[in-house]
Every structure is written in C-alpha cells, then in structure tokens.
Write a protein that holds these residues in place. Structure first.
Motif, PDB file in Angstrom:
ATOM      1  N   TYR A 138       1.261  -1.151  -0.304  1.00 43.28           N
ATOM      2  CA  TYR A 138      -0.035  -0.035  -0.003  1.00 43.28           C
ATOM      3  C   TYR A 138       0.815   1.299   0.022  1.00 43.28           C
ATOM      4  CZ  TYR A 138      -2.972   4.194   0.592  1.00 43.28           C
ATOM      5  OH  TYR A 138      -3.807   5.061   0.701  1.00 43.28           O
ATOM      6  N   LEU A 153     -15.185   8.980  -4.670  1.00 43.59           N
ATOM      7  CA  LEU A 153     -14.579   7.688  -5.196  1.00 43.59           C
ATOM      8  C   LEU A 153     -16.046   7.049  -5.513  1.00 43.59           C
ATOM      9  CD1 LEU A 153     -11.625   8.201  -5.805  1.00 43.59           C
ATOM     10  CD2 LEU A 153     -12.729   8.627  -7.133  1.00 43.59           C
ATOM     11  N   ASN A 202      -4.360  -6.077  -5.296  1.00 45.01           N
ATOM     12  CA  ASN A 202      -3.577  -5.131  -6.189  1.00 45.01           C
ATOM     13  C   ASN A 202      -4.326  -4.925  -7.618  1.00 45.01           C
ATOM     14  OD1 ASN A 202      -1.666  -4.670  -4.703  1.00 45.01           O
ATOM     15  ND2 ASN A 202      -0.307  -6.110  -5.488  1.00 45.01           N
ATOM     16  N   GLN A 260     -11.899  -1.968 -11.584  1.00 46.63           N
ATOM     17  CA  GLN A 260     -12.582  -2.060 -12.878  1.00 46.63           C
ATOM     18  C   GLN A 260     -12.707  -3.493 -13.620  1.00 46.63           C
ATOM     19  OE1 GLN A 260     -11.653   0.719 -12.426  1.00 46.63           O
ATOM     20  NE2 GLN A 260     -13.463   2.206 -13.061  1.00 46.63           N
ATOM     21  N   TRP A 263     -15.585   3.577 -17.309  1.00 45.43           N
ATOM     22  CA  TRP A 263     -16.549   3.934 -16.937  1.00 45.43           C
ATOM     23  C   TRP A 263     -17.673   5.005 -16.987  1.00 45.43           C
ATOM     24  CZ3 TRP A 263     -11.210   7.286 -16.285  1.00 45.43           C
ATOM     25  CH2 TRP A 263     -10.175   6.389 -15.853  1.00 45.43           C
ATOM     26  N   ARG A 269     -17.999  13.387 -11.454  1.00 48.45           N
ATOM     27  CA  ARG A 269     -17.270  11.872 -11.081  1.00 48.45           C
ATOM     28  C   ARG A 269     -17.535  11.207 -13.005  1.00 48.45           C
ATOM     29  NH1 ARG A 269     -17.995   9.733  -7.529  1.00 48.45           N
ATOM     30  NH2 ARG A 269     -19.484   7.829  -8.320  1.00 48.45           N
ATOM     31  N   PRO A 307     -19.082   2.995 -10.612  1.00 48.79           N
ATOM     32  CA  PRO A 307     -18.052   1.554 -10.632  1.00 48.79           C
ATOM     33  C   PRO A 307     -16.863   2.425 -10.265  1.00 48.79           C
ATOM     34  CG  PRO A 307     -18.883   2.492 -12.641  1.00 48.79           C
ATOM     35  CD  PRO A 307     -20.087   2.544 -11.654  1.00 48.79           C
ATOM     36  N   GLY A 308     -17.137   3.781 -10.726  1.00 51.41           N
ATOM     37  CA  GLY A 308     -15.656   5.123  -9.530  1.00 51.41           C
ATOM     38  C   GLY A 308     -14.962   5.193 -10.551  1.00 51.41           C
ATOM     39  N   LEU A 309     -14.001   5.711 -10.050  1.00 53.08           N
ATOM     40  CA  LEU A 309     -12.352   5.857 -11.156  1.00 53.08           C
ATOM     41  C   LEU A 309     -11.571   4.765 -10.312  1.00 53.08           C
ATOM     42  CD1 LEU A 309     -12.784   9.785 -10.141  1.00 53.08           C
ATOM     43  CD2 LEU A 309     -11.933   8.597 -12.972  1.00 53.08           C
ATOM     44  N   PRO A 310     -10.261   4.843 -10.662  1.00 61.00           N
ATOM     45  CA  PRO A 310      -9.800   3.454 -10.908  1.00 61.00           C
ATOM     46  C   PRO A 310      -9.183   2.899  -9.654  1.00 61.00           C
ATOM     47  CG  PRO A 310      -8.560   4.565 -12.418  1.00 61.00           C
ATOM     48  CD  PRO A 310      -9.888   5.349 -12.192  1.00 61.00           C
ATOM     49  N   LEU A 311      -9.797   2.848  -8.140  1.00 64.99           N
ATOM     50  CA  LEU A 311      -8.068   2.752  -7.255  1.00 64.99           C
ATOM     51  C   LEU A 311      -8.392   1.197  -7.466  1.00 64.99           C
ATOM     52  CD1 LEU A 311     -10.588   4.908  -4.349  1.00 64.99           C
ATOM     53  CD2 LEU A 311      -7.799   4.728  -5.773  1.00 64.99           C
ATOM     54  N   SER A 312      -6.878   0.704  -6.688  1.00 66.15           N
ATOM     55  CA  SER A 312      -6.974  -0.586  -6.709  1.00 66.15           C
ATOM     56  C   SER A 312      -8.184  -1.247  -5.886  1.00 66.15           C
ATOM     57  CB  SER A 312      -5.611  -1.155  -6.217  1.00 66.15           C
ATOM     58  OG  SER A 312      -5.544  -0.447  -4.623  1.00 66.15           O
ATOM     59  N   ALA A 331      -5.256   6.252  -7.986  1.00 66.26           N
ATOM     60  CA  ALA A 331      -6.645   7.287  -8.381  1.00 66.26           C
ATOM     61  C   ALA A 331      -6.254   7.844  -6.722  1.00 66.26           C
ATOM     62  CB  ALA A 331      -7.339   6.638  -8.567  1.00 66.26           C
ATOM     63  N   LEU A 336      -6.877  -3.004  -2.336  1.00 65.37           N
ATOM     64  CA  LEU A 336      -7.074  -2.342  -1.346  1.00 65.37           C
ATOM     65  C   LEU A 336      -7.429  -0.854  -0.820  1.00 65.37           C
ATOM     66  CD1 LEU A 336      -5.405  -3.321   0.942  1.00 65.37           C
ATOM     67  CD2 LEU A 336      -3.332  -2.460   0.409  1.00 65.37           C
ATOM     68  N   GLU A 337      -7.165  -0.231  -2.075  1.00 59.14           N
ATOM     69  CA  GLU A 337      -7.719   1.328  -1.383  1.00 59.14           C
ATOM     70  C   GLU A 337      -9.007   1.062  -1.188  1.00 59.14           C
ATOM     71  OE1 GLU A 337      -3.942   3.169  -4.249  1.00 59.14           O
ATOM     72  OE2 GLU A 337      -5.480   2.283  -5.209  1.00 59.14           O
ATOM     73  N   THR A 338      -9.718   0.587  -2.347  1.00 62.88           N
ATOM     74  CA  THR A 338     -10.991   0.495  -1.964  1.00 62.88           C
ATOM     75  C   THR A 338     -11.616   0.727  -0.708  1.00 62.88           C
ATOM     76  OG1 THR A 338     -10.931   0.285  -3.961  1.00 62.88           O
ATOM     77  CG2 THR A 338     -13.284  -0.168  -3.026  1.00 62.88           C
TER      78      THR A 338
END
Lengths: 341, 261
Positions: free
Chosen positions: A13, A226, B140, B144, A339, A95, B94-99, A281, B101-103
């Motif tokens: 992370y 997000l 990781n 999406q 998206w 968004r 769906p949002g913007l692309p976090l991984s 992001a 783990l981050e989500t």
C-alpha cells in the motif's frame, strides 16, 4: 494471518511504485526547466545557461534568461499545474473521467467574462474576479442544464458541456468581431492559449502552491467520494460541503489559468490520467503530482511551441490539443466499457 | 435503561411514503446487539428506501423517532455515525480506478485522523476484510477488472473494514455464488452472535432468511407490516400473503426450506 503477510501488505500500500514516481517526477521537472531555458527564438547551450545563472556570460544572454525565459517557464508551470488541478477536481466533482475545464466549457465561461472585462478596460483584479464568476457560472449552468433535461449521467453531462463550450466559443468570436481592431490580435492570441500575451500576474505560482496545500488535507475525503455520494455520506463525509468546496476551487483555479494564458485545452484531461496510470487514483498522491506533472508538461509544450517555427511562436493551446484529442478518444472508447457505463 | 445499555437501533412511529408506495405506517421496532434482522417484501415495496432512511441517507419524517445507540440519528456527527453503522447499497458506482486494497481501505475513513493516513491497525482490518471476502489475492487489481460477484464482495469488504456496531445490508447475496452466499451470511450472523454486532438485511430468499435471521420485518404493502421472531413469523401462510404466490415448506435438520408454486 502472520506478521510477514501484514508487512508485505503495508509495503504494497505505502510504497507501490512511489520511489519510481519520485525519480520520474524529478527527471521531468529538470527536463522541463532545461528545455524551457534552452529552447526558443535563440537556442542557448547548457554551458551558456549555467554561466548566466552564475551571473557571468554576456548581458544579452543574462537578459534573455532572467527577463524572458525564467518568467515564461514560471508562468507556463503555474498555468499547467492549475489546469491539471482543475481537471482533477472536476473529474471527482462530476464523477466523470472525461471532465476537463476546456471540454466542458468552464474555461469558456471564464474567457467570455475575462474578455468582456478587458474590452471594458477594467483593471486586472477585476478581470480575474470576473473570470472566476464566469467559470463558476458556467459550471453551475452545466449542472442545471444537464439536470433540467433529464438525469445527470456522465455521457449527458459531457454532451451538455461540449454544447456549452461551443456556445461560449461563439460568444468569444462575436465579441472579437465587435471589438476595435488594434487590440484584436493580442486578444486572439491570448484566447487561443498563449503564455506570452495574457494580462496575468506573477501571483499564479503562489496560487498553485496554495491550492495544492489547501486541497491536500481533503484528499482522503475525495477518495471516499469516488465511491459515490451515498457511499461517501455513509462513510462520514459531509458530501454537500465538500462538493461545494470542490466546485468553488475548480472554478477559481480555472479562472486564474484562463486569465493568465487563455484557453489551453486538454492539460486538465491528460495529466490526471497520466498520474493515475502511474500511481493510481489516490488523491493524496494525485493532487500534488498532477500539479507538478501538469506544470512540467506545459513548460515542455511551450518550449516546443516557441522553437518549432522559430522565430514565429505557435499558440501552446494548439500543441496541447494535438496531444489531448487522441487521448480523449482513447478514453472515450475505453470509458464506454468501464467508466461511463 | 436496559442493563446492557441502550438498544442499537430503536424506531418508533415511522411512517414512510413515496409518491407511488406506502412503505410503512407507524412502524416501531427495536434492534438489540447480537440480533440479525431480515426485511422481506415484494419488489418495489420500499425495502431499499426504508434501509436508506434508517441509515440517515434519506431524511426521516420529523414525527418519527430513530435512536442509534440511544441518541437521535441526526444528533450524531457524520463521522461518529459512520463509526457505528455501515450500509451496503444495492448499487455501487464503478468510480475511478482505485485498487481493491485502496477501495476497501476507504472503509477505515471514519476511523482515521485529520490527514487520513491509515495506520497499522487500519491496514490489518482491511486485510482481514479482504481475506473474509476472498479478495486477498486480487488486492492489487484495479476495481474495474473485477467480476460482478467480486464487485459485490468488494462492497461487503468495505463494510467489514468499517467495522461498525450496526450493519444495514441491502440484498447482500445478489450476484454471489452459492458458496459465497453461505460464507457471507454465516460471517454476518457470526459477527452478530459472537461479537454482539447488529445486522439488518433486506433479503429475497425466505430459506436463507429463516436460517440466518433472528427477527423479521415483513412489508406487506399499503403501509401494513409484520414484525416478529423468524421461527414463528416466517410460515408458508405469511409468505403466501407477502408475495401473493402459493408457498410450501419442509423442515429439515438445518432449518426450514421454502418452495413456491
């Protein structure tokens, strides 16, 4: 779960691709500075620049360096950073991964207001203030118009924005057609996106730094946003407040960039995507890196614009459009799958 | 006051209407720690609206009293509320692309300090949530790239990482395969019975509801409702009137199985 697994998760992370990114950003900054200083009407060598920086060399070179190129790259850096920041904020607020102040007509609103103020002979702070009102009104109008004609979906928002942008473009053309001749050329060049003609002040760099510093503490909340408004609210974010803040910040940042350098498109679109591709992001990285990369990119583009057809100077907006349009299309094609649904 | 402290959620006199449906009239019920509640009712009866209202995402009428851990819902700060309850929404952006783990780490947001920097314990909880939902190997991947079922588990993982005292789950088993339906429902019922969490979930499968809930709320339409212990309330007769279709049941060693005609 054992401890080593924990540690690896922690590493994944906190350090994913971060060191590479820091090196890359540093290299990009140095490259941009170097190119910005060497390229132009007169090409200077690294040797000449270093001497001039140390206060030696001929007075002509020192003048070129300190009076012309240094202010120019600082201006380009600030404007690029501000535009990239504006794109980042609009993409979260609306968004919509395709949001960009130029494409959505936010820059257009600022430009119309600024142009009117210039034609009316108002002082600089009025020009800037009115540009802010113009960009804020354009964003509000975008949301209201989209909502009035149906539900706010990413695609409809984009369509409304594009229509508004062409509307503002028409108003600009009208104003230019009505304006007295002598001022026309400079205004036209400024509007096309040019760093040498704007009425802007040197305060833009300060504005960029302040914007990043003030926005950064909210990066965590932007991340939560997000997930959508409802999800963000249930995770403890004051979504209403933060979205109004985003709206005002994006409008202000766009207005400053437009007053400085007119309508430079696609920096706000390209840069956030480049950064996301490199580091993801997470806004704690995205905000500062977008500012740094956006600034560097515009310095490079401006150096190119000055030297391609030297001694003639191209509007830098033309170059960013050539870079941005293909990327916009790629994102549009990809967006239909993931998206924009 | 109850020796165990105030109830997790106490609702009194809640009347909810949308322009098209009367969801409930003067609804009152109390959810205690350690209980799993099921909300059942036909499509479009307002289960999601009810859950969102109870979770504070939609405004409740001022005549109703909704107490979360003994204090009115709107008296909690957003952040304090988010530490005490989580909601699994039916649809996630769906949002913007976090991984991945981050989500899931976003679930820790209400627990983080001002600058939002996650600490060791936050990461531990996040990884736990990923393990429970079977997403540890995908941690990781960009969100999406997940399948529909994995996306659903991702949303559940986020709720688990949030670690509240009260879970609202809007149809937690949709998109999940049989194995994950069982695993997720078992996990939530274990969390209630062992860690004294409270769970309120909208469900469509009466067999699952019978096996995994202690209390049920049946939304019958026209504002009428039925509240009671699952064992007594979930019968072929009540289900038949609920869904307007004939229902039979067979009791097995594991619970009661329902089928329809």
């Amino acid at each position: 779960m054992n401890r080593s697994e924990d540690q690896s998760g922690r590493r994944i992370y906190f350090q994913r691709r971060l060191s590479t990114t820091v090196i890359l950003t540093g290299a990009l900054l140095i490259l941009a500075c170097f190119t910005g200083l060497t390229e132009g009407g007169v090409s200077l060598s690294l040797h000449q620049i270093l001497w001039a920086l140390l206060g030696r060399g001929t007075p002509v070179i020192r003048t070129i360096l300190w009076q012309l190129r240094m202010p120019r790259i600082l201006m380009a850096f600030s404007v690029g950073g501000l535009l990239a920041l504006s794109g980042t904020l609009l993409q979260v607020l609306l968004r919509n991964p395709l949001a960009d102040p130029y494409v959505l007509g936010v820059s257009g609103g600022a430009a119309v207001a600024a142009l009117l103020s210039l034609l009316g002979g108002l002082p600089l702070y009025w020009v800037m203030g009115n540009a802010f009102i113009g960009s804020a009104a354009a964003t509000l109008l975008l949301l209201v118009l989209t909502r009035l004609t149906g539900p706010i979906t990413p695609t409809r928002l984009l369509l409304t924005g594009i229509v508004m942008a062409s509307g503002f473009g028409a108003i600009v053309t009208l104003l230019l057609a009505l304006s007295p001749d002598p001022t026309l050329h400079a205004m036209l060049f400024w509007l096309m996106g040019n760093l040498g003609y704007g009425p802007g002040s040197r305060l833009s760099l300060l504005a960029l730094i302040l914007a990043v510093l003030l926005l950064w503490p909210f990066a965590g909340q932007l991340n939560v946003l997000l997930r959508g408004v409802d999800a963000a609210q249930s995770l403890g974010v004051h979504t209403g407040r933060i979205m109004i803040g985003l709206y005002l910040a994006a409008s202000l940042v766009t207005a400053i960039a437009v007053t400085d350098a007119g309508m430079i498109g696609f920096v706000g679109l390209i840069v956030p995507h480049m950064v996301r591709f490199a580091v993801g992001a997470d806004h704690r990285r995205l905000l500062p890196l977008a500012a740094l990369w956006g600034g560097s990119l515009l310095v490079l583009a401006d150096a190119l614009a000055r030297s391609l057809l030297a001694p003639r100077e191209l509007p830098v907006g033309v170059l960013t459009a050539f870079l941005g349009i293909p990327l916009f299309l790629v994102l549009l094609a990809r967006g239909n799958r993931s998206w924009t649904r | 006051m109850d020796p165990l402290g105030p109830a997790v959620l106490a609702i009194e006199g809640l009347t909810l209407d949308t322009p098209t449906v009367k969801i409930c009239h003067q609804l009152s019920f109390t959810v205690s720690a350690g209980e799993v509640w099921g909300i059942l009712g036909p499509n479009g009866i307002g289960k999601s609206t009810l859950l969102k209202t109870l979770a504070g995402l939609l405004p409740a009428p001022p005549t109703a009293s909704i107490l979360l851990f003994g204090q009115p819902l709107d008296r909690w700060s957003r952040r304090q509320r988010a530490r005490r309850m989580a909601i699994l929404l039916q649809e996630n952006d769906p949002g913007l692309p976090l991984s991945v783990l981050e989500t899931v780490l976003l679930g820790r947001h209400p627990h983080l300090g001002l600058l939002g920097r996650p600490r060791y314990a936050d990461l531990r909880r996040t990884l736990d949530a990923l393990r429970i939902t079977g997403l540890a190997v995908r941690r990781n991947s960009p969100t999406q790239s997940l399948s529909a079922g994995e996306t659903r588990r991702l949303a559940i993982a986020l709720n688990l990482a949030q670690n509240p005292g009260l879970f609202f789950l809007d149809e937690p088993t949709t998109q999940l395969d049989l194995r994950y339906q069982r695993l997720m429902l078992e996990h939530f019922s274990d969390a209630a019975h062992r860690q004294k969490k409270a769970v309120i979930m909208a469900l469509h499968d009466p067999t699952a509801a019978f096996r995994f809930t202690d209390q049920v709320l049946l939304l019958l339409g026209g504002g009428r409702y039925l509240v009671g212990a699952t064992q007594e309330t979930l019968t072929p007769a009540t289900l038949a009137s609920l869904y307007g279709t004939e229902v039979v049941s067979a009791d097995s060693c594991r619970g009661r199985v329902f089928d329809f005609f």
